[in-house]
Design a protein around this motif. Structure first.
Motif, PDB file in Angstrom:
ATOM      1  N   PHE A   1       0.800  -1.232   0.000  1.00 41.34           N
ATOM      2  CA  PHE A   1       0.000   0.000   0.000  1.00 41.34           C
ATOM      3  C   PHE A   1       0.832   1.281   0.000  1.00 41.34           C
ATOM      4  O   PHE A   1       0.339   2.333  -0.376  1.00 41.34           O
ATOM      5  CB  PHE A   1      -0.957   0.009   1.201  1.00 41.34           C
ATOM      6  N   GLY A   2       2.079   1.207   0.424  1.00 36.77           N
ATOM      7  CA  GLY A   2       2.908   2.399   0.456  1.00 36.77           C
ATOM      8  C   GLY A   2       2.562   3.316   1.610  1.00 36.77           C
ATOM      9  O   GLY A   2       1.555   3.144   2.318  1.00 36.77           O
ATOM     10  N   ASN A   3       3.396   4.307   1.797  1.00 40.91           N
ATOM     11  CA  ASN A   3       3.193   5.256   2.884  1.00 40.91           C
ATOM     12  C   ASN A   3       1.915   6.051   2.668  1.00 40.91           C
ATOM     13  O   ASN A   3       1.688   6.624   1.602  1.00 40.91           O
ATOM     14  CB  ASN A   3       4.385   6.212   2.982  1.00 40.91           C
ATOM     15  N   GLY A   4       1.030   6.071   3.669  1.00 42.01           N
ATOM     16  CA  GLY A   4      -0.236   6.791   3.572  1.00 42.01           C
ATOM     17  C   GLY A   4      -1.361   5.985   2.961  1.00 42.01           C
ATOM     18  O   GLY A   4      -2.512   6.449   2.924  1.00 42.01           O
ATOM     19  N   GLY A   5      -1.048   4.774   2.453  1.00 46.22           N
ATOM     20  CA  GLY A   5      -2.091   3.939   1.872  1.00 46.22           C
ATOM     21  C   GLY A   5      -3.056   3.432   2.928  1.00 46.22           C
ATOM     22  O   GLY A   5      -2.675   3.165   4.073  1.00 46.22           O
TER      23      GLY A   5
END
Length: 460
Positions: free
Chosen positions: A39-43
């Motif tokens: 999801f990545g950072n902030g996902g």
């Protein structure tokens, strides 16, 4: 994973975080991915945390750093009565999975339309959920604004919700003896149709037709744009929009029409179908009268020659280029008379004048569009009012140089002088154009000019 989606495959980590705060993630399990990778950072994502006894289904936000974490933004359900679990010591599994709330929003979005508890001229919608592929939005129960009864005839209105906010609105239809529902405005999702009578003072359930569809809240309704994969229909039909009429002009911009089927009125010569396109667009058309459809670089016609249309002639064209005035290829053209556009064998070009008014001593200049003088000319009378045993609609081939079986005057008949551009027609000066044999008896008789139309056909 779809970009922005709260779901991803094979995402599984562990945590030893205690309390009700964000979970510190300890890395992907063997054969799985981490939340940070998926999801990545902030996902944001839907997830479950469980130690085998206690459990929590929640929506969280991934923070990537020295120690990756997953917040517990919204708790959907838990072993703690729906509240965040106060985790004690121990190791818990944390994995990505769709929540029941997300699945419900996709499969059963709510927004059920019904009459008010005390019926009024409004429609009530139950609470609903909207999922745009990334965000799940809860929408409270709501009612439409007051709907007015139609005047003169019944009317069908459409209740819709905004596909982003879920706010309800009403698209007002047009009163008619047999009313049709109005078109759905861009950016709206259909909820219900409401059939209103001129006498309506309240809206009841019997007046409401639910038209929500599966996938409604997921934004799966196609409301315009470009399909990027093959569309396969099974057990259903594609119904094309009809544009009632468009007036003939030098350029009739088919690509700009709000439908795929159109009637073209008027007699103005058409030289282009416009550059609006897009390339690959198809349009079907019907001519309501006689005009010249010009074969040129912008309109490519069957046989490579101009066509003089008649009422009822129809065709289909496809856009091959949007440069300049566009390039449209007419792939099909059918004359209402059943006559071929291009004849096989010695004749490659043809012309049909359609109905022409007969006037004693009158003249006609008929542009045939073939580019060369015709080799053969045929003369016909088209019966428009029954006479001499003939019925309206009958066509009779005639000798243009009248030989009256009853010894009539020599000033009857038709003279035609053809050239490479026109058929120059002159009618005889007698009030009777020609004599015909009675269809039923074979007895000769004078025609009444007003009961007939003259038709000339030419071939080259």
């Amino acid at each position: 994973m779809v970009a922005g989606s709260p779901l991803a495959d094979r995402v599984f980590e562990t945590t030893t975080t205690q309390g009700t705060g964000a979970l510190t993630l300890l890395g992907a399990q063997t054969g799985y991915r981490s939340f940070a990778t998926a999801f990545g950072n902030g996902g944001q994502c839907d997830a479950v945390a469980t130690d085998g006894t206690d459990w929590e289904v929640f929506k969280g936000t991934v923070t990537v750093g020295g120690s990756n974490t997953l917040s517990r933004d919204t708790v959907y359900a838990s072993s703690n009565g729906g509240a965040a679990v106060n985790w004690g010591a121990g190791t818990r599994n944390v994995f990505c999975t769709p929540s029941a709330a997300l699945l419900q929003a996709i499969l059963d979005p709510g927004f059920r339309p019904h009459a008010e508890a005390t019926p009024a001229m409004t429609v009530r919608l139950d609470a609903g959920k909207l999922f745009d592929g990334a965000t799940l939005t809860n929408v409270a129960a709501q009612s439409t604004g007051a709907i007015t009864a139609p005047v003169g005839n019944p009317r069908i209105d459409r209740v819709v919700v905004d596909r982003i906010t879920g706010a309800v609105s009403v698209i007002t239809g047009t009163p008619a003896g047999s009313p049709a529902p109005p078109a759905i405005t861009a950016g709206k999702l259909p909820v219900a149709q409401v059939l209103l009578q001129t006498s309506s003072t309240v809206i009841t359930d019997s007046m409401i037709t639910d038209e929500r569809v599966l996938g409604f809240a997921a934004g799966n309704l196609f409301t315009g744009g470009t399909l990027t994969s093959t569309l396969t229909m099974s057990g259903a039909a594609i119904n094309e929009a009809l544009v009632a009429t468009v007036a003939s002009a030098a350029t009739v911009d088919l690509g700009a029409l709000a439908g795929n089927h159109v009637h073209i009125t008027g007699t103005t010569t058409i030289t282009a179908f416009g550059g609006t396109g897009p390339v690959g667009a198809r349009r079907k058309f019907v001519f309501d009268g006689a005009l010249t459809l010009t074969n040129n670089a912008n309109i490519i016609l069957p046989g490579g020659a101009n066509i003089t249309t008649a009422a009822g002639d129809c065709g289909e064209a496809v856009c091959e280029s949007v440069a300049g005035s566009g390039i449209w290829r007419v792939e099909n053209f059918v004359k209402a008379s059943g006559q071929a556009i291009v004849l096989s064998g010695v004749f490659t070009k043809s012309y049909d004048s359609g109905d022409q008014t007969i006037t004693a001593a009158g003249a006609l200049t008929l542009a045939h569009g073939m580019g060369v003088a015709p080799k053969i000319i045929q003369h016909l009378l088209h019966c428009v009012t029954g006479e001499l045993g003939y019925s309206a609609g009958d066509f009779v081939f005639i000798n243009p140089h009248d030989t009256d079986p009853n010894g009539g005057p020599a000033s009857r008949g038709i003279a035609v002088v053809p050239d490479a551009t026109n058929l120059n027609v002159r009618f005889g000066s007698d009030t009777v154009l020609v004599d015909l044999l009675n269809k039923g008896t074979g007895t000769g008789g004078n025609i009444t000019n007003a009961n007939w139309k003259y038709v000339v056909r030419a071939y080259a």
